[in-house]
Design an enzyme around this catalytic site. Structure first.
Site, PDB file in Angstrom:
ATOM      1  N   SER A 128      62.210  58.375  51.622  1.00 17.79           N
ATOM      2  CA  SER A 128      61.421  58.028  52.802  1.00 17.79           C
ATOM      3  C   SER A 128      60.307  57.069  52.449  1.00 17.79           C
ATOM      4  CB  SER A 128      60.807  59.273  53.452  1.00 17.79           C
ATOM      5  OG  SER A 128      60.005  58.871  54.554  1.00 17.79           O
ATOM      6  N   LYS A 182      65.320  65.837  53.652  1.00 16.33           N
ATOM      7  CA  LYS A 182      65.005  64.542  54.268  1.00 16.33           C
ATOM      8  C   LYS A 182      65.237  64.607  55.776  1.00 16.33           C
ATOM      9  CE  LYS A 182      64.192  60.042  54.638  1.00 16.33           C
ATOM     10  NZ  LYS A 182      64.900  59.438  55.713  1.00 16.33           N
ATOM     11  N   HIS A 185      62.405  66.424  57.270  1.00 20.14           N
ATOM     12  CA  HIS A 185      61.270  65.488  57.232  1.00 20.14           C
ATOM     13  C   HIS A 185      61.304  64.588  58.472  1.00 20.14           C
ATOM     14  CE1 HIS A 185      59.914  61.345  56.580  1.00 20.14           C
ATOM     15  NE2 HIS A 185      58.956  61.825  55.807  1.00 20.14           N
ATOM     16  N   ASN A 186      62.468  64.028  58.751  1.00 24.64           N
ATOM     17  CA  ASN A 186      62.567  63.127  59.904  1.00 24.64           C
ATOM     18  C   ASN A 186      62.355  63.870  61.216  1.00 24.64           C
ATOM     19  OD1 ASN A 186      63.305  61.381  57.848  1.00 24.64           O
ATOM     20  ND2 ASN A 186      64.793  60.310  59.107  1.00 24.64           N
ATOM     21  N   GLU A 189      58.807  64.277  61.588  1.00 31.48           N
ATOM     22  CA  GLU A 189      58.275  62.948  61.935  1.00 31.48           C
ATOM     23  C   GLU A 189      58.384  62.720  63.454  1.00 31.48           C
ATOM     24  OE1 GLU A 189      59.966  59.725  59.482  1.00 31.48           O
ATOM     25  OE2 GLU A 189      60.372  58.668  61.344  1.00 31.48           O
TER      26      GLU A 189
HETATM   27  P1  NBP Z   1      71.816  49.016  55.887  1.00 29.17           P
HETATM   28  O1  NBP Z   1      71.844  50.409  56.332  1.00 29.17           O
HETATM   29  O2  NBP Z   1      71.587  47.938  56.888  1.00 29.17           O
HETATM   30  O3  NBP Z   1      73.174  48.702  55.100  1.00 29.17           O
HETATM   31  C1  NBP Z   1      73.446  47.404  54.615  1.00 29.17           C
HETATM   32  C2  NBP Z   1      74.090  47.507  53.241  1.00 29.17           C
HETATM   33  O4  NBP Z   1      75.312  48.266  53.314  1.00 29.17           O
HETATM   34  C3  NBP Z   1      74.472  46.136  52.729  1.00 29.17           C
HETATM   35  O5  NBP Z   1      74.262  46.104  51.343  1.00 29.17           O
HETATM   36  C4  NBP Z   1      75.960  46.071  53.058  1.00 29.17           C
HETATM   37  O6  NBP Z   1      76.683  45.185  52.254  1.00 29.17           O
HETATM   38  C5  NBP Z   1      76.359  47.469  52.736  1.00 29.17           C
HETATM   39  N1  NBP Z   1      77.692  47.846  53.255  1.00 29.17           N
HETATM   40  C6  NBP Z   1      78.098  48.086  54.520  1.00 29.17           C
HETATM   41 BR1  NBP Z   1      77.067  47.925  55.991  1.00 29.17          BR
HETATM   42  N2  NBP Z   1      79.381  48.429  54.607  1.00 29.17           N
HETATM   43  C7  NBP Z   1      79.831  48.395  53.342  1.00 29.17           C
HETATM   44  C8  NBP Z   1      81.093  48.642  52.766  1.00 29.17           C
HETATM   45  N3  NBP Z   1      82.144  49.029  53.506  1.00 29.17           N
HETATM   46  N4  NBP Z   1      81.232  48.492  51.430  1.00 29.17           N
HETATM   47  C9  NBP Z   1      80.192  48.100  50.676  1.00 29.17           C
HETATM   48  N5  NBP Z   1      78.951  47.875  51.167  1.00 29.17           N
HETATM   49  C10 NBP Z   1      78.783  48.007  52.489  1.00 29.17           C
HETATM   50  O7  NBP Z   1      70.744  48.828  54.697  1.00 29.17           O
HETATM   51  P2  NBP Z   1      69.256  49.405  54.565  1.00 29.17           P
HETATM   52  O8  NBP Z   1      68.492  49.270  55.814  1.00 29.17           O
HETATM   53  O9  NBP Z   1      68.748  48.790  53.309  1.00 29.17           O
HETATM   54  O10 NBP Z   1      69.477  50.963  54.306  1.00 29.17           O
HETATM   55  C11 NBP Z   1      70.244  51.464  53.233  1.00 29.17           C
HETATM   56  C12 NBP Z   1      70.325  52.964  53.354  1.00 29.17           C
HETATM   57  O11 NBP Z   1      69.009  53.510  53.238  1.00 29.17           O
HETATM   58  C13 NBP Z   1      70.875  53.451  54.683  1.00 29.17           C
HETATM   59  O12 NBP Z   1      71.651  54.596  54.483  1.00 29.17           O
HETATM   60  C14 NBP Z   1      69.635  53.804  55.453  1.00 29.17           C
HETATM   61  O13 NBP Z   1      69.879  54.778  56.435  1.00 29.17           O
HETATM   62  C15 NBP Z   1      68.737  54.320  54.361  1.00 29.17           C
HETATM   63  N6  NBP Z   1      67.313  54.251  54.647  1.00 29.17           N
HETATM   64  C16 NBP Z   1      66.785  53.189  55.273  1.00 29.17           C
HETATM   65  C17 NBP Z   1      65.426  53.131  55.516  1.00 29.17           C
HETATM   66  C18 NBP Z   1      64.828  51.943  56.185  1.00 29.17           C
HETATM   67  O14 NBP Z   1      63.618  51.974  56.467  1.00 29.17           O
HETATM   68  N7  NBP Z   1      65.585  50.882  56.440  1.00 29.17           N
HETATM   69  C19 NBP Z   1      64.599  54.172  55.100  1.00 29.17           C
HETATM   70  C20 NBP Z   1      65.147  55.232  54.439  1.00 29.17           C
HETATM   71  C21 NBP Z   1      66.511  55.268  54.210  1.00 29.17           C
HETATM   72  P3  NBP Z   1      76.878  43.651  52.727  1.00 29.17           P
HETATM   73  O15 NBP Z   1      75.589  42.946  52.375  1.00 29.17           O
HETATM   74  O16 NBP Z   1      78.036  43.184  51.915  1.00 29.17           O
HETATM   75  O17 NBP Z   1      77.143  43.659  54.202  1.00 29.17           O
END
Ligand code: NBP
Length: 475
Positions: A128, A182, A185-186, A189
């Site tokens: 988080s 987690k 936590h959400n 939140e």
């Molecule tokens: P996203 O949730 O937007 O995911 C994008 C990533 O997933 C890219 O690297 C993409 O690769 C990859 N991907 C996908 Br979509 N499908 C795929 C597949 N079939 N094979 C391989 N790679 C694949 O990214 P994020 O916002 O950085 O979040 C990452 C994780 O962290 C998520 O689970 C999210 O819920 C969690 N999270 C996010 C936050 C936040 O604030 N954003 C906070 C806490 C946790 P590509 O570039 O090749 O399309």
């Protein structure tokens, strides 16, 4: 060069986590399905530390020292399974896969079980703090095996936020424990945000204050016991003026709250576990209601009250709201802790709620000063029946309750919705009640469905012959 850890999935979260690791002196292998993200990371941030860029999964795996530590930061759900399926065949016994995405804990349990059979450690890890936290120190909630944590713990604790010299990361329990924590936590939140929003709404509608003035109230609150990240950013949002119209920013934003689903998971899971998380549920429902535009439009014709605040009431109202917010927040956390305890019991995780509160003190969205009080409440082997019965919280609510009741009553009188405050107060009063009307409900169930009931004065299960002479039978 061999990397100590690898990150695959270099969108905002993965990229920043990889940078965080590199900035702490680790050599980090980096990989992404679309290799452009690998190039971009190395080009933009390559000078921050040691990165080993990999274009192919095989190269990525080959670049990791053994046992391998491989972090997956991709979209939760099917993409996570796809990435696991891609990498698992390339790994050797004892290697570790960390899933840092927002997985449902049941998925994590399933994946852990399947990978364990193949001799691999799967460490479902809640992270988080958003992209900012991933870069500068998130709160990290790992599950998985103890053995895997021995290897991963030092790295994760290094890059986590830290408060009073303690890292905001600890091993929470086997398999899905981290993602379960987690999730809660959400959920908390959601509740916290809803309670803050109700406080704002009351100050605005009961006192007629402008957002900028309310921002100042929140700034003051943030210097006291309510000090927290969410109160801090609330003041920032309220003080912000829309550049296009010159109006308060909060007034030009469409008032329909969205959700990605973790709050809903918390409530669904709580229903399955039989845990009353009414504060979290009301927060999820409040967002849902806000989104029903047609229903709300139709509601514009409904009659409302014509109450106002007296001068004396108005004078103390802001202070009363602060007390109501604090008391309601305590209830929301008490419910969340209860859910963690129930999950821990159901899945055999042995989670320490005090340790959970300790790792939530920094890095995460619900970071707050008062979490210290939760940790203290569970220290030294203490396990209060509820957070509400722990001495500190019992006293805090005792002091706040008159104001809390005034606020809920005033809100009802003025017609301002306060689902969070009201649900929290009802929960508190239910816990206090020697007898609840559940006896009547048992009577109704027995009347229409012969569902039977137990008695206060003797053991056994009974049924009254309601349709006949109303004698009682033992079943
Ligand atoms: P996203 O949730 O937007 O995911 C994008 C990533 O997933 C890219 O690297 C993409 O690769 C990859 N991907 C996908 Br979509 N499908 C795929 C597949 N079939 N094979 C391989 N790679 C694949 O990214 P994020 O916002 O950085 O979040 C990452 C994780 O962290 C998520 O689970 C999210 O819920 C969690 N999270 C996010 C936050 C936040 O604030 N954003 C906070 C806490 C946790 P590509 O570039 O090749 O399309």
């Amino acid at each position: 060069k061999q990397a100590q850890i690898g990150v695959t999935g270099l969108a905002v979260m993965g990229r920043n986590l990889a940078r965080n690791l590199a900035r702490h002196g680790y050599t980090v292998a980096v990989h992404n399905r679309n290799t452009q993200r690998v190039e971009d990371l190395v080009e933009q941030f390559g000078d921050e530390g040691d990165f080993v860029p990999a274009r192919k999964p095989e190269d990525f795996v080959a670049s990791l020292e053994r046992p391998r530590r491989l972090v997956i930061m991709v979209k939760a759900g099917d993409p996570t399974d796809a990435v696991i399926d891609q990498f698992a065949p390339l790994l050797d016994e004892g290697d570790m896969i960390v899933d840092g995405g927002n997985a449902h804990f049941e998925d994590t349990r399933r994946r852990e079980k399947a990978l364990r059979k193949r001799g691999l450690h799967f460490v479902g890890t809640g992270i988080s703090g958003g992209e900012e936290g991933a870069l500068n120190g998130p709160s990290i909630m790992p599950g998985g095996s103890t053995e895997a944590y021995e290897s991963l713990g030092p790295l994760l604790e290094d890059i986590a936020a830290s408060v009073d010299g303690r890292p905001c990361c600890t091993h929470l329990g086997q398999d899905g424990a981290g993602h379960f924590v987690k999730m809660v936590h959400n959920g908390i939140e959601y509740a916290d945000m809803q309670l803050i929003a109700e406080s704002y709404d009351l100050l605005r509608r009961a006192l007629g204050m402008e957002p900028a003035a309310i921002a100042e109230v929140f700034r003051t609150w943030n210097e006291g016991r309510l000090e927290s990240y969410l109160i801090e950013i609330t003041a920032e949002v309220l003080a912000h003026t829309d550049a296009h119209t010159g109006r308060p920013f909060v007034d030009v934003v469409l008032d329909q709250a969205e959700q990605k689903g973790t709050g809903r998971w918390t409530v669904q899971t709580a229903l399955d576990l039989g845990v009353p998380v009414s504060g979290i549920a009301e927060a999820v429902f409040a967002r849902s209601l806000s989104g029903h535009a047609d229903l709300r439009e139709a509601g514009q014709d409904l009659p409302g009250p014509s109450g106002t605040l007296s001068g004396a009431e108005a004078d103390r109202f802001a202070d009363d709201v602060e007390q109501a917010l604090y008391a309601s927040k305590i209830v929301a956390y008490a419910q969340g802790v209860h859910q963690i305890q129930a999950g821990s019991e159901a899945y055999g995780w042995n989670i320490d709620p005090g340790a959970v509160a300790a790792i939530w003190r920094g890095g995460c969205i619900i970071r707050a000063r008062f979490l210290n009080r939760i940790t203290e409440s569970y220290e030294g082997g203490h396990a209060p029946a509820s957070l509400l019965t722990a001495p500190y919280f019992r006293d805090a609510i005792g002091d706040a309750q008159d104001a809390w009741r005034r606020v809920v009553a005033t809100a009802a009188r003025l017609g301002v919705p306060t689902p969070g405050f009201s649900a929290a107060l009802s929960y508190y009063d239910a816990l206090r009640s020697r007898r609840l009307p559940a006896g009547l409900i048992q009577g109704q169930r027995d009347y229409f469905g012969a569902h039977t009931y137990r008695r206060t004065d003797t053991d056994g299960t009974f049924h009254t012959l309601w349709g006949a002479d109303r004698t009682e039978t033992e079943s």
